[in-house]
Design an enzyme around this catalytic site. Structure first.
Site, mmCIF file in Angstrom:
data_model
loop_
_atom_site.group_PDB
_atom_site.id
_atom_site.type_symbol
_atom_site.label_atom_id
_atom_site.label_comp_id
_atom_site.label_asym_id
_atom_site.label_seq_id
_atom_site.Cartn_x
_atom_site.Cartn_y
_atom_site.Cartn_z
ATOM 1 N N GLY A 46 0.874 -1.181 0.000
ATOM 2 C CA GLY A 46 0.000 0.000 0.000
ATOM 3 C C GLY A 46 0.904 1.221 0.000
ATOM 4 N N LYS A 47 0.629 2.138 -0.928
ATOM 5 C CA LYS A 47 1.571 3.249 -1.108
ATOM 6 C C LYS A 47 1.721 4.102 0.156
ATOM 7 C CE LYS A 47 0.633 3.336 -6.016
ATOM 8 N NZ LYS A 47 1.735 2.448 -6.382
ATOM 9 N N GLY A 48 0.596 4.373 0.826
ATOM 10 C CA GLY A 48 0.682 5.219 2.018
ATOM 11 C C GLY A 48 1.500 4.546 3.109
ATOM 12 N N THR B 16 10.311 11.110 -10.816
ATOM 13 C CA THR B 16 11.159 9.929 -10.687
ATOM 14 C C THR B 16 11.255 9.241 -12.047
ATOM 15 O OG1 THR B 16 9.288 8.581 -9.947
ATOM 16 C CG2 THR B 16 10.594 9.666 -8.250
ATOM 17 N N LEU B 17 12.474 8.820 -12.385
ATOM 18 C CA LEU B 17 12.747 8.333 -13.747
ATOM 19 C C LEU B 17 13.264 6.892 -13.752
ATOM 20 C CD1 LEU B 17 14.621 11.586 -14.921
ATOM 21 C CD2 LEU B 17 12.276 10.937 -15.505
ATOM 22 N N LYS C 44 16.901 5.897 -14.512
ATOM 23 C CA LYS C 44 17.583 7.159 -14.874
ATOM 24 C C LYS C 44 17.637 8.133 -13.693
ATOM 25 C CE LYS C 44 14.961 7.876 -18.583
ATOM 26 N NZ LYS C 44 14.167 6.630 -18.523
ATOM 27 N N ASP D 1 7.758 4.618 -3.505
ATOM 28 C CA ASP D 1 7.302 4.876 -2.136
ATOM 29 C C ASP D 1 8.496 5.141 -1.226
ATOM 30 O OD1 ASP D 1 4.735 4.372 -3.017
ATOM 31 O OD2 ASP D 1 4.829 2.252 -2.491
HETATM 32 O O1 RIB Z 1 3.846 1.337 -4.855
HETATM 33 C C1 RIB Z 1 3.855 -0.037 -4.614
HETATM 34 C C2 RIB Z 1 2.599 -0.431 -3.922
HETATM 35 O O2 RIB Z 1 1.516 -0.207 -4.795
HETATM 36 C C3 RIB Z 1 2.511 -1.877 -3.542
HETATM 37 O O3 RIB Z 1 3.013 -2.139 -2.270
HETATM 38 C C4 RIB Z 1 1.029 -2.184 -3.696
HETATM 39 O O4 RIB Z 1 0.414 -2.482 -2.483
HETATM 40 C C5 RIB Z 1 0.429 -0.962 -4.338
HETATM 41 O O5 RIB Z 1 -0.226 -0.172 -3.441
#
Ligand code: RIB
Length: 305
Positions: free
Chosen positions: A38-40, A220-221, A224, A253
């Site tokens: 999960g990103k957060g 973000t690249l 690169k 993340d």
């Molecule tokens: O950015 C990666 C995340 O995107 C993963 O951990 C997945 O859960 C999705 O949310």
């Protein structure tokens, strides 16, 4: 408190496979991993491991995977006061395919409970949003709480970072609530309406996004590195190298969490970008999302190379 993050939690179900399957195709996986994602949550864990004091506002269901979230935070020593639980929705999950060799991935997220954050839950967390040194969020939850939290942070002059992932169109009124915008190449391309694959295109995109009211743009690249622009400078930082890329899941993340950590601790924008770049380089050398976030010590060692 240094960093407050509002965003998603998901349990990542990952298969490593020699090639990503085409529609209708079945391929054999080489290995399976389950981990926190999960990103957060990934960004909060990245900031915590990078050395920041972090509060995470997120939501799970009341199921087995919610227990997985709680035990992850307990093992890391992270506070769960604002990890809310939904009575009905399931905890988020993500199905992730990782290509062996390149470490590239394809992800389907089922946000579940993360789509049910309530206005009163954000309001309950107002004091932590408004006492953080940096507020960080993304677009992987329902959106009204994101806008609400950005406005709360802004009202107290707390620097805000928006990682616009997964992509959603953003109007100028939202962008004006954002001090730092951190799209990847795809998101930058969609936000700007032209492809962003090369450094020069990232420069153009950063200028276009700055013209829409964002003071600091980090694009973000991937391999690169990143492109950073503000009113004084526009700089390409090539990617750091910490070893072969095993799995790129969570690298963005990691970069966002480390960036927030460094900014909250008084780094200049470029110092913070270098710190974040080094953290992301370490992240891709490990399997998993939350599990691949580097420690402060590891990032500092990488910066000295
Ligand atoms: O950015 C990666 C995340 O995107 C993963 O951990 C997945 O859960 C999705 O949310």
């Amino acid at each position: 408190m240094d960093v407050c993050v509002l965003g998603s939690f998901a349990v990542d179900l990952m298969s490593v496979t020699p090639q990503l399957p085409l529609p209708g195709e079945t391929v054999l996986g080489q290995s399976f991993h389950m981990g926190a994602g999960g990103k957060g949550s990934n960004q909060a864990i990245a900031a915590h491991k990078a050395g920041a004091q972090v509060q995470l506002i997120t939501k799970t269901g009341r199921d087995t995977f919610a227990g997985f979230a709680r035990s992850t935070y307990a093992a890391l020593g992270m506070d769960t006061t604002y990890v809310y639980q939904d009575e009905h929705a399931a905890t988020g999950t993500a199905l992730i395919l990782v290509q062996a060799g390149s470490g590239q991935n394809s992800i389907v997220v089922n946000p579940g409970a993360c789509m049910h954050l309530q206005a009163q839950e954000v309001e309950r967390a107002a004091s932590v949003i408004q006492s953080a040194r940096v507020f960080l969020t993304q677009l992987e939850t329902n959106l009204p709480p994101v806008w609400q939290a950005l406005a709360l942070a802004r009202a107290k002059g707390i620097p805000t970072i928006l990682n616009p992932a997964p992509f959603q169109p953003l109007d100028d009124a939202i962008l004006q609530q954002v001090d730092w915008l951190t799209p990847n190449e795809t998101e930058a391309g969609l936000l700007c309406g032209f492809p962003v694959c090369q450094v020069e295109q990232a420069r153009r995109a950063a200028e276009a996004l700055r013209a829409r009211g964002v003071a600091h743009v980090v694009i973000t690249l991937g391999e690169k590195g990143l492109f950073y622009a503000d009113a004084q400078q526009a700089v390409h930082l090539p990617a750091a190298y910490a070893g072969p890329a095993i799995d790129t899941t969570g690298a963005g993340d990691c970069l966002n969490g480390a960036l927030a950590c460094a900014l909250s601790q008084g780094c200049t924008p470029l110092e913070a970008c270098r710190f974040a770049n080094a953290a992301a380089a370490l992240c891709v050398t490990r399997m998993g999302a939350a599990a691949s976030m580097p420690s402060r010590e590891q990032i500092e060692r990488q910066l000295q190379l």
